[in-house]
Design an enzyme around this catalytic site. Structure first.
Site, PDB file in Angstrom:
ATOM      1  N   GLN A 129       0.863  -1.196   0.000  1.00 33.18           N
ATOM      2  CA  GLN A 129       0.000   0.000   0.000  1.00 33.18           C
ATOM      3  C   GLN A 129       0.897   1.243   0.000  1.00 33.18           C
ATOM      4  O   GLN A 129       0.930   1.994   0.961  1.00 33.18           O
ATOM      5  CB  GLN A 129      -0.899  -0.015   1.224  1.00 33.18           C
ATOM      6  CG  GLN A 129      -1.829  -1.223   1.265  1.00 33.18           C
ATOM      7  CD  GLN A 129      -2.796  -1.125   2.428  1.00 33.18           C
ATOM      8  OE1 GLN A 129      -3.468  -0.127   2.605  1.00 33.18           O
ATOM      9  NE2 GLN A 129      -2.850  -2.171   3.233  1.00 33.18           N
ATOM     10  N   HIS A 164       9.100  -3.853  -1.129  1.00 31.91           N
ATOM     11  CA  HIS A 164       8.269  -4.026  -2.325  1.00 31.91           C
ATOM     12  C   HIS A 164       8.637  -2.988  -3.394  1.00 31.91           C
ATOM     13  O   HIS A 164       8.690  -3.300  -4.581  1.00 31.91           O
ATOM     14  CB  HIS A 164       6.802  -3.922  -1.929  1.00 31.91           C
ATOM     15  CG  HIS A 164       5.865  -4.083  -3.057  1.00 31.91           C
ATOM     16  ND1 HIS A 164       5.831  -5.214  -3.845  1.00 31.91           N
ATOM     17  CD2 HIS A 164       4.933  -3.246  -3.561  1.00 31.91           C
ATOM     18  CE1 HIS A 164       4.904  -5.067  -4.771  1.00 31.91           C
ATOM     19  NE2 HIS A 164       4.357  -3.881  -4.634  1.00 31.91           N
ATOM     20  N   LYS A 202       1.484  -9.582 -17.104  1.00 35.10           N
ATOM     21  CA  LYS A 202       0.331 -10.061 -16.335  1.00 35.10           C
ATOM     22  C   LYS A 202      -0.744  -8.979 -16.245  1.00 35.10           C
ATOM     23  O   LYS A 202      -0.455  -7.820 -16.015  1.00 35.10           O
ATOM     24  CB  LYS A 202       0.831 -10.411 -14.924  1.00 35.10           C
ATOM     25  CG  LYS A 202      -0.209 -10.734 -13.911  1.00 35.10           C
ATOM     26  CD  LYS A 202       0.396 -10.933 -12.530  1.00 35.10           C
ATOM     27  CE  LYS A 202       0.582  -9.636 -11.770  1.00 35.10           C
ATOM     28  NZ  LYS A 202       0.885  -9.814 -10.343  1.00 35.10           N
ATOM     29  N   ARG A 214      -4.112  -8.120 -14.027  1.00 35.30           N
ATOM     30  CA  ARG A 214      -4.934  -8.529 -12.881  1.00 35.30           C
ATOM     31  C   ARG A 214      -6.316  -7.914 -13.053  1.00 35.30           C
ATOM     32  O   ARG A 214      -6.482  -6.704 -12.959  1.00 35.30           O
ATOM     33  CB  ARG A 214      -4.276  -8.058 -11.588  1.00 35.30           C
ATOM     34  CG  ARG A 214      -4.703  -8.847 -10.363  1.00 35.30           C
ATOM     35  CD  ARG A 214      -4.148  -8.224  -9.097  1.00 35.30           C
ATOM     36  NE  ARG A 214      -2.773  -8.590  -8.809  1.00 35.30           N
ATOM     37  CZ  ARG A 214      -2.414  -9.659  -8.110  1.00 35.30           C
ATOM     38  NH1 ARG A 214      -3.326 -10.472  -7.632  1.00 35.30           N
ATOM     39  NH2 ARG A 214      -1.151  -9.914  -7.867  1.00 35.30           N
ATOM     40  N   THR A 255      -0.070 -15.380  -8.829  1.00 35.38           N
ATOM     41  CA  THR A 255       0.854 -14.823  -9.823  1.00 35.38           C
ATOM     42  C   THR A 255       1.832 -15.902 -10.283  1.00 35.38           C
ATOM     43  O   THR A 255       2.054 -16.095 -11.482  1.00 35.38           O
ATOM     44  CB  THR A 255       1.638 -13.633  -9.193  1.00 35.38           C
ATOM     45  OG1 THR A 255       0.696 -12.683  -8.724  1.00 35.38           O
ATOM     46  CG2 THR A 255       2.592 -12.991 -10.175  1.00 35.38           C
TER      47      THR A 255
HETATM   48  C1  R5P Z   1       3.065  -7.639  -6.740  1.00 34.81           C
HETATM   49  O1  R5P Z   1       3.328  -6.545  -7.186  1.00 34.81           O
HETATM   50  C2  R5P Z   1       4.057  -8.457  -5.973  1.00 34.81           C
HETATM   51  O2  R5P Z   1       5.370  -8.245  -6.415  1.00 34.81           O
HETATM   52  C3  R5P Z   1       3.713  -9.931  -6.077  1.00 34.81           C
HETATM   53  O3  R5P Z   1       3.779 -10.326  -7.430  1.00 34.81           O
HETATM   54  C4  R5P Z   1       2.328 -10.206  -5.539  1.00 34.81           C
HETATM   55  O4  R5P Z   1       2.152  -9.644  -4.257  1.00 34.81           O
HETATM   56  C5  R5P Z   1       2.072 -11.707  -5.475  1.00 34.81           C
HETATM   57  O5  R5P Z   1       0.785 -11.913  -5.004  1.00 34.81           O
HETATM   58  P1  R5P Z   1       0.032 -13.293  -5.236  1.00 34.81           P
HETATM   59  O6  R5P Z   1       0.957 -14.402  -4.797  1.00 34.81           O
HETATM   60  O7  R5P Z   1      -1.176 -13.161  -4.351  1.00 34.81           O
HETATM   61  O8  R5P Z   1      -0.334 -13.404  -6.684  1.00 34.81           O
END
Ligand code: R5P
Length: 310
Positions: free
Chosen positions: A94, A127, A190, A192, A224
């Protein structure tokens, strides 16, 4: 030097202490009947260089509150300098307003840590690197990349491995790892569609015949990764493994990874692995304690930390 930890990841704190040839400071962290957190530091820390080790992982709010209260306890116990060692900095996703009337919770959490009394922050693979700027105190962001690179070099044949970013946002991180292991880079484009559900669209790069290594900072639901692995195999990859710094692995994620096309998922111990993670046959943990221990030692000795990554 005095090292203390909360309940988020005691095994990692103990391993850091082993690396530094020291013992954890005695500390009682317990709950009142209404779940209020109470902390009592049992050793004298007056005038000491104090390190509070606590990831803000699941349960994120309890662990964050423990961190804040531990830092406050250290400050009121007259520690000379307090470093909040946060191997996994939760709330980092966030880091900006994604729509109107939303918070920037990463900034709020940074403010809370500073306000509690931390003089420095030591964390791993934020992040987004610019979150360092959310703290108005020195913040060191360590990288798991050298630890991953060493592991990959031991396991993969040169020329057969290709590093893959599972989304466009992770390209800088993936490129850095590709450079370290001298491998080519591909990107999964990707999309979303809604929160918590990810959909793979395109592979940018020729992955046919390669052992693909997905690299990312966080694996949470595993969506992901699993989708990316499938897309890479559909495009001719020989195998797909993943190196992810923070194994958040909420809910059914470990189960999902076990059943996926991923040959192996390597995560670090920035977050204490749950039983489901330990039981999953294709999830392996790589130890961050030597890297974190060395960074703590260098902080204490006022030595360079960036030179750990040259
Ligand atoms: C997103 O920007 C992060 O770098 C990860 O790719 C993401 O948090 C992975 O989330 P999930 O395992 O729920 O797809």
């Amino acid at each position: 030097m005095k090292i203390v930890c909360g309940n988020a990841n005691r095994p990692l704190a103990e391993d850091i202490c082993k690396y530094l040839d020291t013992e954890l400071v005695g500390c009682d962290v317990r709950r009142f009947a209404d779940q209020e957190i109470f902390v009592e530091i049992q050793d004298n820390v007056r005038g000491q260089d104090a390190f509070v080790v606590q990831s803000t992982s699941y349960p994120a709010n309890d662990n964050l509150m423990e961190l804040l209260i531990l830092v406050d306890a250290m400050r009121r116990s007259s520690a000379k300098r307090i470093t909040a060692v946060v191997p996994y900095f939760g709330y980092a996703r966030q880091d900006r307003r994604t729509s109107g009337r939303t918070p920037i919770s990463a900034k709020l959490v940074a403010n809370l840590i500073v306000e509690a009394g931390a003089d420095r922050v030591l964390t791993v693979d934020l992040h987004a690197g610019q979150i360092q700027g959310f703290f108005d105190i020195p913040t060191d962001n360590l990288y798991a990349a050298p630890v991953f690179a060493r592991d990959i070099k031991e396991r993969y044949e040169t020329g057969k491995a290709m590093v893959v970013s599972p989304d466009v946002g992770g390209v800088v991180r993936a490129r850095a790892l590709a450079k370290r292991i001298d491998a080519p880079l591909a990107i999964v484009d990707k999309r979303r569609e809604k929160a918590g559900v990810s959909e793979v669209m395109n592979i940018i790069g020729e992955v046919d015949g390669y052992d693909c290594i997905l690299v990312d900072d966080i694996v949470d639901s595993g969506g992901t990764l699993c989708n990316a692995a499938e897309a890479l195999l559909n495009n001719g990859a020989s195998s797909v493994t993943a190196y992810i710094t923070h194994g958040v692995l909420s809910g059914e994620a470990a189960n999902r990874i076990s059943k996926s096309a991923l040959k192996e998922l390597a995560i670090t111990n920035s977050i204490k692995p749950t039983k489901a993670v330990l039981d999953a046959k294709n999830i392996r943990t790589i130890d961050l304690a030597p890297l974190m221990g060395e960074a703590i030692y260098r902080t204490y000795k006022e030595q360079s930390i960036s030179s750990l990554f040259n």
